[in-house]
Design an enzyme around this catalytic site. Structure first.
Site, PDB file in Angstrom:
ATOM      1  N   GLY A  30       0.816  -1.219   0.000  1.00  0.00           N
ATOM      2  CA  GLY A  30       0.000   0.000   0.000  1.00  0.00           C
ATOM      3  C   GLY A  30       0.841   1.256   0.000  1.00  0.00           C
ATOM      4  N   LEU A  32       0.410   3.628  -2.086  1.00  0.00           N
ATOM      5  CA  LEU A  32       0.770   3.448  -3.495  1.00  0.00           C
ATOM      6  C   LEU A  32       1.299   4.742  -4.123  1.00  0.00           C
ATOM      7  CD1 LEU A  32      -2.238   1.227  -4.650  1.00  0.00           C
ATOM      8  CD2 LEU A  32      -0.008   0.519  -3.748  1.00  0.00           C
ATOM      9  N   GLU A  34       3.539   6.042  -8.063  1.00  0.00           N
ATOM     10  CA  GLU A  34       3.637   5.714  -9.493  1.00  0.00           C
ATOM     11  C   GLU A  34       4.420   4.421  -9.754  1.00  0.00           C
ATOM     12  OE1 GLU A  34       2.609   6.550 -12.672  1.00  0.00           O
ATOM     13  OE2 GLU A  34       1.053   7.465 -11.473  1.00  0.00           O
ATOM     14  N   HIS A  36       4.303   1.628  -7.943  1.00  0.00           N
ATOM     15  CA  HIS A  36       3.313   0.546  -7.845  1.00  0.00           C
ATOM     16  C   HIS A  36       2.365   0.573  -9.046  1.00  0.00           C
ATOM     17  CE1 HIS A  36       4.030   1.451  -3.384  1.00  0.00           C
ATOM     18  NE2 HIS A  36       4.349   0.169  -3.459  1.00  0.00           N
ATOM     19  N   LYS A 148      13.314  -2.213  -8.314  1.00  0.00           N
ATOM     20  CA  LYS A 148      13.737  -1.362  -7.194  1.00  0.00           C
ATOM     21  C   LYS A 148      14.206  -2.253  -6.037  1.00  0.00           C
ATOM     22  CE  LYS A 148      13.151   1.830  -3.831  1.00  0.00           C
ATOM     23  NZ  LYS A 148      12.501   1.071  -2.812  1.00  0.00           N
ATOM     24  N   MET A 183      11.258   6.019  -6.578  1.00  0.00           N
ATOM     25  CA  MET A 183      10.040   6.170  -5.777  1.00  0.00           C
ATOM     26  C   MET A 183       9.965   5.073  -4.724  1.00  0.00           C
ATOM     27  SD  MET A 183       7.082   7.368  -8.321  1.00  0.00           S
ATOM     28  CE  MET A 183       7.279   8.842  -9.296  1.00  0.00           C
TER      29      MET A 183
HETATM   30  P1  AMP Z   1       6.078  -2.456  -1.602  1.00  0.00           P
HETATM   31  O1  AMP Z   1       4.714  -1.866  -1.464  1.00  0.00           O
HETATM   32  O2  AMP Z   1       7.174  -1.538  -1.205  1.00  0.00           O
HETATM   33  O3  AMP Z   1       6.165  -3.837  -1.006  1.00  0.00           O
HETATM   34  O4  AMP Z   1       6.292  -2.675  -3.169  1.00  0.00           O
HETATM   35  C1  AMP Z   1       5.402  -3.459  -3.921  1.00  0.00           C
HETATM   36  C2  AMP Z   1       5.993  -3.662  -5.286  1.00  0.00           C
HETATM   37  O5  AMP Z   1       6.199  -2.400  -5.922  1.00  0.00           O
HETATM   38  C3  AMP Z   1       7.355  -4.370  -5.269  1.00  0.00           C
HETATM   39  O6  AMP Z   1       7.429  -5.297  -6.339  1.00  0.00           O
HETATM   40  C4  AMP Z   1       8.313  -3.232  -5.458  1.00  0.00           C
HETATM   41  O7  AMP Z   1       9.537  -3.607  -6.047  1.00  0.00           O
HETATM   42  C5  AMP Z   1       7.517  -2.351  -6.407  1.00  0.00           C
HETATM   43  N1  AMP Z   1       8.031  -0.988  -6.393  1.00  0.00           N
HETATM   44  C6  AMP Z   1       8.177  -0.171  -5.307  1.00  0.00           C
HETATM   45  N2  AMP Z   1       8.743   0.995  -5.675  1.00  0.00           N
HETATM   46  C7  AMP Z   1       8.974   0.914  -7.008  1.00  0.00           C
HETATM   47  C8  AMP Z   1       9.550   1.788  -7.977  1.00  0.00           C
HETATM   48  N3  AMP Z   1      10.017   2.989  -7.647  1.00  0.00           N
HETATM   49  N4  AMP Z   1       9.628   1.366  -9.254  1.00  0.00           N
HETATM   50  C9  AMP Z   1       9.159   0.130  -9.611  1.00  0.00           C
HETATM   51  N5  AMP Z   1       8.619  -0.740  -8.740  1.00  0.00           N
HETATM   52  C10 AMP Z   1       8.514  -0.360  -7.466  1.00  0.00           C
END
Ligand code: AMP
Length: 281
Positions: A30, A32, A34, A36, A148, A183
């Site tokens: 969550g 969220l 860009e 995500h 990331k 991000m």
């Molecule tokens: P999180 O909510 O941090 O667990 O992230 C969920 C998913 O979003 C994971 O696969 C992360 O690698 C991806 N994600 C988070 N930040 C970025 C970003 N800046 N660029 C691309 N994917 C991202």
């Protein structure tokens, strides 16, 4: 957009879909942004139906970490997911994911204890366990994950391969702010001064790529320059590592497969970033 708050509901929704329709899945915690949403859009363009989970998984946070204050903004997240065309949103809670008597954990040996796993003991055990549970519930064809969290992608690809899962990971490029900062939900923790300092991560990666483009091939030389750059910016280095992108093992000489991985504290906030040193991501 169908919102499922229980495991049973989620299982029922995905199993009643037309089986000829491919299902993409984006697991998130969550808050969220860009980054995500780019995963959701990639899921939509590569699969017929897309599911997103929002779950702040307690088992991947250490006792001194930010589980309690991790940003949560469900209403805003749901509006963003509706705007971006998610078909299903899964919102499990702790009682369902880890009911009393819960005993089973997934350990991806070796890969889980290095780099981020070294500074966050138990983190990847929590990640691997929750993602395997989510995959068992959602049964997606493709799971969209951001580079990331590069080590996380390698750990989870290894887990899915070793456990003979039918789900494949689709690696998604890192989405950055216009000035280069990757991000992250944790960027919200940064004060304006820290936000400015945080640029040192992406700038250090750029410097690494430039050094390699100008002929430097010894990892040690790039690491020393990177340490100087982060220290000069006031960041506190957790690790700077040049590794093989498949094995995550350190490399002395830089080649096509080398990735530079960074974890740096800016104030109390731990940020990570990475890039390939010779290939475009
Ligand atoms: P999180 O909510 O941090 O667990 O992230 C969920 C998913 O979003 C994971 O696969 C992360 O690698 C991806 N994600 C988070 N930040 C970025 C970003 N800046 N660029 C691309 N994917 C991202």
């Amino acid at each position: 957009m169908k919102i499922c708050k229980t495991i049973k509901e989620m299982q029922a929704e995905v199993s009643k879909r037309d089986r000829n329709k491919t299902l993409g899945f984006v697991p998130t915690m969550g808050a969220l942004h860009e980054g995500h949403l780019s995963l959701v859009r990639l899921s939509k363009s590569n699969c017929d139906l897309s599911a997103v989970s929002i779950y702040v998984n307690p088992s991947q946070f250490g006792p001194q970490e930010d589980f309690g204050r991790y940003p949560r903004n469900l209403e805003r997240d749901l509006a963003l997911l509706a705007d971006n065309g998610a078909d299903y949103v899964f919102l499990p809670d702790n009682e369902q994911m880890y009911p009393a008597g819960y005993k089973t954990w997934v350990e991806v040996e070796g890969l889980s204890s290095i780099l981020c796993g070294n500074s966050r003991p138990g983190h990847f055990r929590g990640v691997a366990t929750v993602v395997l549970k989510l995959v068992q519930i959602v049964k997606p064809d493709l799971m969209f994950m951001g580079m990331k969290d590069f080590q996380q992608v390698v750990v989870l690809e290894t887990m899915l391969r070793d456990l003979n899962s039918d789900t494949q990971i689709f690696r998604c490029p890192i989405v950055r702010e216009s000035d280069g900062l990757a991000m992250s939900s944790r960027n919200m923790y940064l004060s304006p001064e820290e936000r400015a300092k945080a640029l040192c991560l992406s700038q250090t990666l750029d410097m690494g790529r430039q050094m390699v483009a100008s002929g430097k091939k010894r990892a040690e030389e790039v690491i020393l320059a990177a340490e100087d750059k982060i220290n000069a910016a006031g960041g506190k280095i957790d690790y700077i590592s040049l590794v093989n992108g498949s094995t995550l093992q350190p490399q002395d000489m830089i080649d096509q497969d080398t990735r530079m991985l960074l974890a740096v504290y800016i104030g109390n906030t731990r940020l990570i970033d990475n890039c390939s040193l010779m290939q475009s991501d």
